[in-house]
Design a protein around this motif. Structure first.
Motif, PDB file in Angstrom:
ATOM      1  N   LEU A  30       0.827  -1.208   0.000  1.00 38.73           N
ATOM      2  CA  LEU A  30       0.000   0.000   0.000  1.00 38.73           C
ATOM      3  C   LEU A  30       0.864   1.263   0.000  1.00 38.73           C
ATOM      4  O   LEU A  30       0.565   2.239  -0.703  1.00 38.73           O
ATOM      5  CB  LEU A  30      -0.920  -0.009   1.221  1.00 38.73           C
ATOM      6  CG  LEU A  30      -1.935  -1.159   1.258  1.00 38.73           C
ATOM      7  CD1 LEU A  30      -2.669  -1.194   2.585  1.00 38.73           C
ATOM      8  CD2 LEU A  30      -2.928  -1.043   0.106  1.00 38.73           C
ATOM      9  N   ILE A  31       1.958   1.264   0.767  1.00 33.14           N
ATOM     10  CA  ILE A  31       2.823   2.449   0.829  1.00 33.14           C
ATOM     11  C   ILE A  31       3.522   2.672  -0.508  1.00 33.14           C
ATOM     12  O   ILE A  31       3.633   3.805  -0.991  1.00 33.14           O
ATOM     13  CB  ILE A  31       3.838   2.306   1.981  1.00 33.14           C
ATOM     14  CG1 ILE A  31       3.120   2.416   3.328  1.00 33.14           C
ATOM     15  CG2 ILE A  31       4.934   3.366   1.889  1.00 33.14           C
ATOM     16  CD1 ILE A  31       3.979   2.064   4.522  1.00 33.14           C
ATOM     17  N   ASN A  32       4.016   1.596  -1.141  1.00 30.93           N
ATOM     18  CA  ASN A  32       4.677   1.745  -2.449  1.00 30.93           C
ATOM     19  C   ASN A  32       3.719   2.327  -3.483  1.00 30.93           C
ATOM     20  O   ASN A  32       4.081   3.206  -4.271  1.00 30.93           O
ATOM     21  CB  ASN A  32       5.204   0.397  -2.928  1.00 30.93           C
ATOM     22  CG  ASN A  32       6.502   0.015  -2.259  1.00 30.93           C
ATOM     23  OD1 ASN A  32       7.044   0.776  -1.464  1.00 30.93           O
ATOM     24  ND2 ASN A  32       7.015  -1.159  -2.555  1.00 30.93           N
ATOM     25  N   LEU A  33       2.480   1.825  -3.499  1.00 30.57           N
ATOM     26  CA  LEU A  33       1.498   2.352  -4.452  1.00 30.57           C
ATOM     27  C   LEU A  33       1.183   3.815  -4.152  1.00 30.57           C
ATOM     28  O   LEU A  33       1.024   4.629  -5.071  1.00 30.57           O
ATOM     29  CB  LEU A  33       0.222   1.511  -4.401  1.00 30.57           C
ATOM     30  CG  LEU A  33       0.353   0.063  -4.898  1.00 30.57           C
ATOM     31  CD1 LEU A  33      -0.964  -0.679  -4.721  1.00 30.57           C
ATOM     32  CD2 LEU A  33       0.793   0.024  -6.364  1.00 30.57           C
ATOM     33  N   ALA A  34       1.112   4.183  -2.858  1.00 32.49           N
ATOM     34  CA  ALA A  34       0.825   5.574  -2.489  1.00 32.49           C
ATOM     35  C   ALA A  34       1.962   6.503  -2.912  1.00 32.49           C
ATOM     36  O   ALA A  34       1.736   7.611  -3.407  1.00 32.49           O
ATOM     37  CB  ALA A  34       0.586   5.681  -0.985  1.00 32.49           C
ATOM     38  N   ARG A  75       1.840   9.630  -5.427  1.00 29.33           N
ATOM     39  CA  ARG A  75       2.270  10.979  -5.024  1.00 29.33           C
ATOM     40  C   ARG A  75       3.219  11.583  -6.056  1.00 29.33           C
ATOM     41  O   ARG A  75       3.099  12.750  -6.429  1.00 29.33           O
ATOM     42  CB  ARG A  75       2.969  10.905  -3.663  1.00 29.33           C
ATOM     43  CG  ARG A  75       3.507  12.240  -3.158  1.00 29.33           C
ATOM     44  CD  ARG A  75       4.541  12.040  -2.072  1.00 29.33           C
ATOM     45  NE  ARG A  75       5.715  11.356  -2.600  1.00 29.33           N
ATOM     46  CZ  ARG A  75       6.711  10.914  -1.837  1.00 29.33           C
ATOM     47  NH1 ARG A  75       6.667  11.056  -0.525  1.00 29.33           N
ATOM     48  NH2 ARG A  75       7.757  10.310  -2.395  1.00 29.33           N
ATOM     49  N   ASP A  76       4.189  10.793  -6.545  1.00 29.86           N
ATOM     50  CA  ASP A  76       5.155  11.304  -7.523  1.00 29.86           C
ATOM     51  C   ASP A  76       4.492  11.637  -8.851  1.00 29.86           C
ATOM     52  O   ASP A  76       5.005  12.448  -9.619  1.00 29.86           O
ATOM     53  CB  ASP A  76       6.280  10.286  -7.736  1.00 29.86           C
ATOM     54  CG  ASP A  76       7.126  10.096  -6.478  1.00 29.86           C
ATOM     55  OD1 ASP A  76       7.062  10.984  -5.603  1.00 29.86           O
ATOM     56  OD2 ASP A  76       7.824   9.082  -6.373  1.00 29.86           O
ATOM     57  N   ALA A  77       3.355  10.985  -9.134  1.00 31.25           N
ATOM     58  CA  ALA A  77       2.642  11.275 -10.378  1.00 31.25           C
ATOM     59  C   ALA A  77       1.729  12.489 -10.241  1.00 31.25           C
ATOM     60  O   ALA A  77       1.131  12.919 -11.221  1.00 31.25           O
ATOM     61  CB  ALA A  77       1.809  10.055 -10.798  1.00 31.25           C
ATOM     62  N   ARG A 124      -8.492  -1.485  -5.388  1.00 26.88           N
ATOM     63  CA  ARG A 124      -8.180  -0.577  -6.492  1.00 26.88           C
ATOM     64  C   ARG A 124      -7.595   0.713  -5.909  1.00 26.88           C
ATOM     65  O   ARG A 124      -8.225   1.366  -5.068  1.00 26.88           O
ATOM     66  CB  ARG A 124      -9.437  -0.258  -7.303  1.00 26.88           C
ATOM     67  CG  ARG A 124      -9.983  -1.459  -8.074  1.00 26.88           C
ATOM     68  CD  ARG A 124     -11.316  -1.146  -8.721  1.00 26.88           C
ATOM     69  NE  ARG A 124     -11.233  -0.103  -9.732  1.00 26.88           N
ATOM     70  CZ  ARG A 124     -10.965  -0.313 -11.017  1.00 26.88           C
ATOM     71  NH1 ARG A 124     -10.753  -1.546 -11.450  1.00 26.88           N
ATOM     72  NH2 ARG A 124     -10.916   0.685 -11.870  1.00 26.88           N
ATOM     73  N   VAL A 125      -6.385   1.073  -6.367  1.00 23.49           N
ATOM     74  CA  VAL A 125      -5.703   2.295  -5.927  1.00 23.49           C
ATOM     75  C   VAL A 125      -5.644   3.232  -7.128  1.00 23.49           C
ATOM     76  O   VAL A 125      -4.929   2.969  -8.100  1.00 23.49           O
ATOM     77  CB  VAL A 125      -4.287   1.990  -5.403  1.00 23.49           C
ATOM     78  CG1 VAL A 125      -3.623   3.258  -4.891  1.00 23.49           C
ATOM     79  CG2 VAL A 125      -4.352   0.943  -4.303  1.00 23.49           C
ATOM     80  N   SER A 126      -6.425   4.328  -7.079  1.00 24.85           N
ATOM     81  CA  SER A 126      -6.575   5.224  -8.227  1.00 24.85           C
ATOM     82  C   SER A 126      -6.076   6.615  -7.880  1.00 24.85           C
ATOM     83  O   SER A 126      -6.353   7.134  -6.792  1.00 24.85           O
ATOM     84  CB  SER A 126      -8.048   5.308  -8.653  1.00 24.85           C
ATOM     85  OG  SER A 126      -8.564   4.015  -8.916  1.00 24.85           O
ATOM     86  N   GLY A 140       9.695  -0.055  -6.918  1.00 18.78           N
ATOM     87  CA  GLY A 140       8.418   0.034  -6.215  1.00 18.78           C
ATOM     88  C   GLY A 140       7.393  -0.946  -6.734  1.00 18.78           C
ATOM     89  O   GLY A 140       6.901  -1.810  -5.999  1.00 18.78           O
ATOM     90  N   LEU A 141       7.046  -0.860  -8.036  1.00 17.11           N
ATOM     91  CA  LEU A 141       6.011  -1.731  -8.592  1.00 17.11           C
ATOM     92  C   LEU A 141       6.481  -3.170  -8.712  1.00 17.11           C
ATOM     93  O   LEU A 141       5.680  -4.097  -8.595  1.00 17.11           O
ATOM     94  CB  LEU A 141       5.555  -1.202  -9.949  1.00 17.11           C
ATOM     95  CG  LEU A 141       4.624   0.027  -9.902  1.00 17.11           C
ATOM     96  CD1 LEU A 141       4.284   0.485 -11.300  1.00 17.11           C
ATOM     97  CD2 LEU A 141       3.344  -0.298  -9.137  1.00 17.11           C
ATOM     98  N   SER A 142       7.770  -3.391  -8.953  1.00 13.23           N
ATOM     99  CA  SER A 142       8.250  -4.782  -9.020  1.00 13.23           C
ATOM    100  C   SER A 142       8.152  -5.443  -7.653  1.00 13.23           C
ATOM    101  O   SER A 142       7.855  -6.636  -7.544  1.00 13.23           O
ATOM    102  CB  SER A 142       9.694  -4.821  -9.529  1.00 13.23           C
ATOM    103  OG  SER A 142      10.561  -4.149  -8.646  1.00 13.23           O
ATOM    104  N   THR A 143       8.386  -4.669  -6.561  1.00  9.44           N
ATOM    105  CA  THR A 143       8.206  -5.203  -5.209  1.00  9.44           C
ATOM    106  C   THR A 143       6.737  -5.542  -4.961  1.00  9.44           C
ATOM    107  O   THR A 143       6.400  -6.593  -4.395  1.00  9.44           O
ATOM    108  CB  THR A 143       8.704  -4.192  -4.170  1.00  9.44           C
ATOM    109  OG1 THR A 143      10.083  -3.923  -4.407  1.00  9.44           O
ATOM    110  CG2 THR A 143       8.524  -4.713  -2.759  1.00  9.44           C
ATOM    111  N   VAL A 144       5.833  -4.642  -5.370  1.00  4.46           N
ATOM    112  CA  VAL A 144       4.395  -4.907  -5.239  1.00  4.46           C
ATOM    113  C   VAL A 144       4.025  -6.190  -5.974  1.00  4.46           C
ATOM    114  O   VAL A 144       3.315  -7.059  -5.441  1.00  4.46           O
ATOM    115  CB  VAL A 144       3.583  -3.710  -5.787  1.00  4.46           C
ATOM    116  CG1 VAL A 144       2.109  -4.069  -5.902  1.00  4.46           C
ATOM    117  CG2 VAL A 144       3.781  -2.490  -4.898  1.00  4.46           C
ATOM    118  N   HIS A 145       4.517  -6.326  -7.190  1.00  2.00           N
ATOM    119  CA  HIS A 145       4.227  -7.497  -8.010  1.00  2.00           C
ATOM    120  C   HIS A 145       4.678  -8.774  -7.299  1.00  2.00           C
ATOM    121  O   HIS A 145       3.934  -9.770  -7.217  1.00  2.00           O
ATOM    122  CB  HIS A 145       4.932  -7.356  -9.358  1.00  2.00           C
ATOM    123  CG  HIS A 145       4.666  -8.467 -10.325  1.00  2.00           C
ATOM    124  ND1 HIS A 145       5.418  -9.617 -10.355  1.00  2.00           N
ATOM    125  CD2 HIS A 145       3.714  -8.611 -11.283  1.00  2.00           C
ATOM    126  CE1 HIS A 145       4.956 -10.419 -11.295  1.00  2.00           C
ATOM    127  NE2 HIS A 145       3.922  -9.831 -11.877  1.00  2.00           N
TER     128      HIS A 145
END
Length: 833
Positions: free
Chosen positions: A589-593, A597-599, A635-637, A668-673
């Motif tokens: 959840l933190i990685n997705l947040a 934020r950066d986007a 879903r994280v939008s 970040g996303l590879s860790t989530v995956h």
């Protein structure tokens, strides 16, 4: 004195030119006045007149701007910046230096004054306490000095590089830079500068444990001065030479060297340096256990420093003086000196020195039988150590970034050298074959370029992985230290709470302190999860509750410009339960947040929406096939910039990132995956440029419900005086557990290490033992105790739990730090039941 005569003589000669300059026409006089004042500013700065030098430099700058003379303007800019830095006006100095560089670039100037500008920018990094920031300007200065063939400036920059590496702890590189500097100065015959450079070589050799070699280099440095060099530099070399002799345990020779430095400083009248030599003699006497002689030296040094008007009563001699009196058992004198140093504990000392002072206060107060005073010093020491840990973490991170930049620069230099060599060899070879070998040459060049690009990409990926591993280790180490500190804070708070009646004014404040410490403990769990130092224990988790608990942290993490919405849809009426590790789910959840934020650099809205779905469902497509059943869809939008098709297709690749260098790792996303797939789920991304991004995570629903925590029963007082052995190397934590268990009716024995514990086991009713100990680890203590006392209750504790620290794996009860005294007492009661 001789060093100051040349600047004064130069100023007198410039003043004698004033009548001749006044007689010249205005258009001729302006550039000459600019040149005169720029040179005069340098003379005044060298003579120690900082204010006068700054004013002359400002005049020179005005005259140079009137005449549009770029080189004189740059010389005046350098003089002005050097004066401002010495006066402590760092921001103003930086502004002038940046303007000077912009002016030089606009005019195409590339000479020694540009080298000086870069060198002064590097000096700003040292002055401001951020040595890593000196790297880039130093590299540019060295590159330009090499291009100009200015070996004197090259030597100066190499010496500065040596100082930079020394501050960053890279002593092998520091030694190499100082030696290269010395080689250049030796070739130029610059005896005084060579002596200084050799002194630096000796210092780095001594730091590396090569003290015998250091003595040889110090001897050459002193011989170059021939007894006629800079007296202060000679005295400093003698003192550093004495340190090397002490490291070799040649104390009599070290004393002779310090006495020589003392005599030089007395002859030159430099009272502060004389005091430092006396402090070194005091330290030497202390090493010999001649404490009264050490005290006499420290007192003499102290008097000199005060007479010279140095800051406060505290210098390097104060700690030695306190230690010597404490060694003699003169606690009354130690307490008097500590009272004198009280104003400095309020903010006049660096945290590390203040912590040492507080530690002495604890020891002296305990020796004098003043427990309340000892407790006061102990509390202040804990506060200082917390501050020191935070500053060390920041400094370590900055140093790691600096060293990473150094490696990149060195790699670029090696790559350029190899490419040049390869191209020259190819040109020489193919020139002999002319036109008929042209096709082979092009194929070879293409092959080399592809190989070079592939190798560079692999090296960059390796560097990124090493950096992430280093940051993870740092996070885990900081959390481990914090766990010990937080255990002491929680325990001491509980003890104080037991002493205060319910209506006491401080009762509520103390409860808030304990609640804050508990929140800090939860943060250390997140640090351990990030560093992969936490034992992973999948449990049934209510996704809605996890999101609610994490919402407050996300508000602080994302800032005020990003609004966070958490929506939980319970179509079936029950909670959304999954089987996962809480730390890993938080990390997802933190990685997705953070990615969201950066986007959204200008702010926006971030929504977390959780609901239950059943697969197969024609409305839901997944990247990989999942077994039929119930799933929790998260879903994280965000309303950010979004991604195009090319970026979206590579989003889960390790090390792939669209961020600038230094702004992200691409993990970040590879860790989530990886986490989601390990938990039996899948993840996919929906995004378009300008339309934001939605990341959808599917996790299998878990059977059963999340068990609510039962209220913990109050621990009953023990019915008999059971004997408990506490084995813990942290003295503060050991004392806290001893006092807490003693109040609960236990007899307590203590051991600071595993070896000492084995001699105290006999007669104990239970053992509380740290997992990591000096001399003999907790598991080794357990193995030996089991051979002689197989039924003795044993409790392992640790602030850095690993995957193997489950009670089933260890075969004994385990309690993770930080813990409350109540929890410790409850586990101990269960063990003894």
């Amino acid at each position: 004195m001789r060093c100051a005569q040349a600047p004064r003589q130069g100023l007198e000669e410039l003043a004698a030119l004033q009548p001749e300059l006044a007689a010249l026409p205005q258009d001729v006089r302006a550039p000459l006045l600019a040149a005169r004042d720029a040179i005069g500013a340098g003379f005044q700065l060298h003579a120690g007149d900082l204010q006068g030098g700054v004013e002359l430099a400002r005049n020179a700058l005005r005259f140079a701007e009137l005449d549009d003379d770029p080189r004189t303007l740059l010389r005046a800019t350098n003089a002005l910046a050097e004066g401002l830095m010495q006066l402590g006006h760092l921001a103003e100095a930086r502004g002038y230096l940046q303007e000077g560089l912009a002016h030089g670039r606009a005019r195409g100037v590339r000479d020694v004054e540009i080298v000086r500008l870069y060198g002064n920018l590097a000096a700003l990094g040292f002055y401001s306490g951020h040595p890593a920031r000196a790297l880039e300007p130093l590299s540019r200065a060295l590159e330009l000095a090499t291009e100009l063939g200015d070996d004197r400036r090259r030597a100066l920059m190499l010496g500065n590089f040596g100082n930079l590496y020394g501050q960053l702890g890279e002593h092998e590189r520091a030694l190499d830079s100082h030696r290269r500097c010395a080689e250049l100065l030796r070739a130029q015959g610059a005896r005084g500068q060579l002596a200084n450079s050799l002194h630096n070589v000796g210092v780095e050799l001594d730091r590396l444990g090569r003290s015998e070699e250091a003595l040889e280099v110090y001897a050459e440095s002193l011989a170059l001065r021939g007894g006629e060099g800079d007296a202060a530099a000679m005295a400093k070399t003698e003192l550093d030479r004495a340190f090397a002799l002490v490291h070799l345990e040649r104390l009599d020779e070290a004393e002779t060297a310090i006495e020589r430095a003392l005599a030089i400083n007395r002859e030159t009248g430099c009272r502060v340096q004389e005091a430092r030599a006396l402090t070194s003699l005091g330290n030497l006497e202390y090493e010999r256990k001649r404490y009264r002689e050490a005290i006499a030296r420290f007192e003499e040094s102290r008097a000199l420093v005060r007479a010279a008007g140095e800051r406060g009563p505290f210098t390097g001699n104060e700690l030695g003086l306190l230690e010597a009196h404490l060694a003699l058992g003169d606690t009354a004198r130690v307490l008097e000196l500590l009272v004198e140093c009280e104003p400095l504990l309020a903010g006049g000392l660096p945290p590390a020195r203040a912590a040492e002072l507080c530690d002495l206060g604890v020891r002296a107060s305990e020796a004098a039988g003043l427990p309340e005073r000892a407790l006061g010093y102990a509390k202040r020491r804990i506060e200082l150590m917390l501050e020191l840990h935070a500053s060390d973490a920041r400094r370590t991170t900055e140093n790691l970034q600096g060293m990473h930049q150094i490696e990149l620069l060195r790699q670029r230099e090696r790559d350029q050298a190899r490419v040049r060599a390869d191209l020259e060899a190819l040109v020489a070879e193919r020139t002999r074959q002319l036109v008929e070998a042209n096709d082979q040459l092009e194929a070879r060049v293409d092959e080399l370029v592809r190989a070079e690009l592939a190798r560079s990409r692999l090296e960059e990926e390796l560097r990124q992985a090493q950096k992430m591993d280093a940051i993870g280790r740092l996070a885990g180490g900081v959390a481990h230290d914090f766990n010990n500190l937080l255990t002491v804070i929680l325990g001491r708070g509980e003890l104080l709470l037991e002493e205060l009646p319910e209506g006491h004014p401080g009762h509520d404040s103390l409860r808030e302190i304990l609640e804050a410490a508990s929140r800090a403990a939860r943060l250390t769990v997140q640090l351990l999860a990030f560093g992969r130092k936490q034992a992973l224990r999948p449990t049934r988790l209510d996704v809605g509750r996890v999101l609610t608990e994490l919402e407050r942290l996300l508000d602080r993490l994302l800032g005020e410009r990003i609004f966070v919405d958490v929506v939980e849809e319970r179509a079936g009426g029950g909670p959304l339960v999954v089987q996962a590790d809480r730390g890993q789910l938080d990390q997802v959840l933190i990685n997705l947040a953070i990615n969201a934020r950066d986007a959204m650099p200008e702010g926006g809205r971030l929504e977390f929406r959780a609901t239950r779905i059943r697969l197969p469902d024609p409305r839901v497509t997944t990247p990989v096939p999942l077994p039929p059943g119930d799933y929790v869809r998260l879903r994280v939008s965000d309303t950010g910039t979004g991604m195009d098709d090319r970026v979206r297709e590579r989003a889960f690749e390790p090390f792939f990132t669209t961020k600038e260098p230094g702004k992200g790792t691409g993990l970040g996303l590879s860790t989530v995956h990886g986490i989601v797939h390990q938990s039996g789920g899948t993840v996919r991304v929906e995004s378009a440029p300008g339309r934001g991004t939605t990341v959808e995570v599917l996790l299998p629903c878990a059977a059963g419900v999340v068990e609510a925590k039962a209220p913990e029963a109050r621990v009953r007082p023990v019915q008999r005086a059971a004997c408990v052995l506490i084995v813990e190397d942290d003295e503060g934590l050991r004392r806290m557990m001893r006092e807490g268990l003693s109040r609960r009716g236990y007899q307590v024995r203590e051991a600071p290490d595993g070896l000492a514990a084995l001699g105290l086991v006999e007669g104990a009713d239970a053992v509380i033992c740290d997992r990591v100990l000096p001399k003999l680890g907790g598991l080794e203590v357990l193995a030996q105790v089991r051979t002689t006392h197989p039924d003795l209750p044993f409790l392992l504790i640790s602030g850095h739990p690993s995957e193997d620290d489950s009670e089933a794996a260890l075969g004994v009860r385990f309690l993770a730090k930080p813990f409350k005294l109540e929890a410790l007492a409850r586990v101990l009661q269960e063990l003894l039941a």
